[in-house]
Motif scaffolding. Structure first.
Motif: not given
Length: 433
Positions: A123-125, A52-57, A64-71
């Motif tokens: 940071a914070g995610v 969760e990273w509220m407020g982001r498109s 910044q979140v999905t792609y780094p985690l998948v890789t």
């Protein structure tokens, strides 16, 4: 081979009956210990990673979140493929494992990889794993009947009392709350006043965070008495937030209420829960843990609800909206009625057409023994007793009955022919004499 087996069974009737009795007793035990559910679990063996990273498109979430985690999550042992979905403020990653992989072994491997990701996320995610439930794990839905109580109070009651109590029931993976408002303090900043006092939004955030904290002290002894010194600094009301000093201008403190409006309100919502067109409602979804007995878990949750009801405010009670236990009971009742009806029909057919009660008894005994043996196989292959498996057993009863009738009629016919031949031989011998 079949003839030898039949001959052995005829010569050792006691062993055959003893073996059948053992199968029946073990089958009864398997029936009592079998996992009971209404719907077969055909979902994939998966682990969900939620971030969760509220407020982001969605595009920012994807980059910044999905792609780094998948890789970083690719390459885990026994993973078939990885799926991902990015939406406003949230990221979902689905890791699909091989069907024979233990789900808790898979979850430990995913957690191990998440702990080693490091600083690839903003940071914070912080990513977290979803509950250890399946795609068909929503076994019980309930809502609160609370006349006179607003939606915010109902949601607070659900999140801070009911959820924690039901979460401890064995077999429950998660209690997912829905509906109502999640209360929060909201600070609406006036940009014109910020500009007048030469402040920034970050100054407001820093001031609020700094004043919403506690600091530990030490033990102070006086007159042989020990005193524990500490500070109480957590914010507890709208007035306390309004009186926080952001900065000092000409020896006069600029407080939060000078540049913003503070209020208690509900968190922004993406949807509502409506019940039968009667208005919004608050409740929860009971999620079944992977591999648990749905019927037993539902009964335990209902018993826990009776205990929890004693601590609810006056007039508040549970209203079960969806209960898979009713479907489970109907499935079990259906096969019971089918079994009894077919035993009665078979007995009547055999007695009417053969006039031989021992043949009817032998067929009637075959049915419960065969059904009990089928539950042994279900348990060995870890298959739950659901609509599909119970329907298969009900259909198989017809095959068992047909086979029993045919075999009994065939045996009766051959015995009759043999008896006729013996009688003819006896009459022939008497005639020769």
């Amino acid at each position: 081979m079949v003839e030898k087996l039949i001959a052995f069974s005829l010569r050792n009737r006691f062993l055959v009956l003893l073996f059948a009795t053992g199968i029946f007793i073990y089958g009864i035990y398997s029936v009592n210990t079998s996992k009971i559910d209404a719907i077969p679990d055909l979902s994939e063996n998966q682990v969900i990673v939620f971030t969760e990273w509220m407020g982001r498109s969605p595009q920012i979430i994807e980059d910044q979140v999905t792609y780094p985690l998948v890789t970083n999550l690719q390459g885990i042992p026994q993973v078939k493929y990885v799926r991902a979905s990015s939406m406003f403020g949230m990221s979902f990653i689905y890791l699909i494992f091989d069907d024979n992989t233990d789900i808790y072994w898979a979850r430990s491997r995913v957690l191990e990889r998440l702990n080693s990701i490091g600083n690839v996320l903003p940071a914070g995610v912080v990513p977290s794993m979803g509950p250890d439930g399946t795609g068909v794990g929503h076994v019980l839905w309930y809502k609160l009947d609370a006349p006179g109580m607003d939606l915010g109070e109902q949601r607070a009651l659900q999140d801070w009392y009911i959820k924690f109590a039901l979460q401890n029931v064995p077999g429950v993976s998660e209690i997912a709350s829905f509906g109502g408002f999640q209360k929060q303090y909201q600070i609406a900043v006036d940009p014109n006043k910020l500009s007048y006092y030469k402040l920034k939004v970050s100054d407001i955030m820093t001031a609020v965070n700094a004043n919403n904290n506690e600091a530990g002290g030490r033990k102070f002894e006086m007159s042989d008495i020990g005193y524990i010194i500490k500070t109480t600094g957590y914010l507890q009301s709208v007035e306390q937030i309004e009186n926080i000093a952001v900065r000092t201008a000409n020896s006069i403190p600029v407080r939060v209420k000078d540049v913003a409006t503070v209020q208690m309100a509900g968190e922004s919502r993406l949807g509502i829960f409506d019940y039968n067109g009667e208005g919004e409602a608050v409740g929860g979804i009971v999620v079944l843990r992977y591999g648990e007995n749905a019927d037993q878990m539902i009964q335990r949750v209902k018993e826990k609800m009776k205990e929890v009801s004693k601590g609810l405010p006056d007039g508040v009670k549970f209203n079960i909206v969806y209960d898979r236990g009713e479907l489970i009971e109907e499935s079990i009742s259906s096969i019971k009625h089918t079994l009894i009806e077919e035993m009665i029909v078979v007995s009547l057919i055999v007695i009417i057409f053969l006039f031989h009660w021992r043949s009817a008894v032998s067929i009637i005994i075959q049915i419960p023994v065969t059904i009990a043996a089928s539950f042994i196989i279900l348990n060995l292959f870890d298959i739950s007793s659901n609509i599909m498996s119970l329907t298969g057993i009900a259909l198989a009863i017809g095959v068992i009955v047909d086979n029993g009738i045919i075999m009994a009629e065939n045996s009766y016919k051959h015995l009759a022919h043999r008896q006729a031949e013996l009688n003819a031989d006896q009459e022939g011998g008497q005639y020769v004499q």
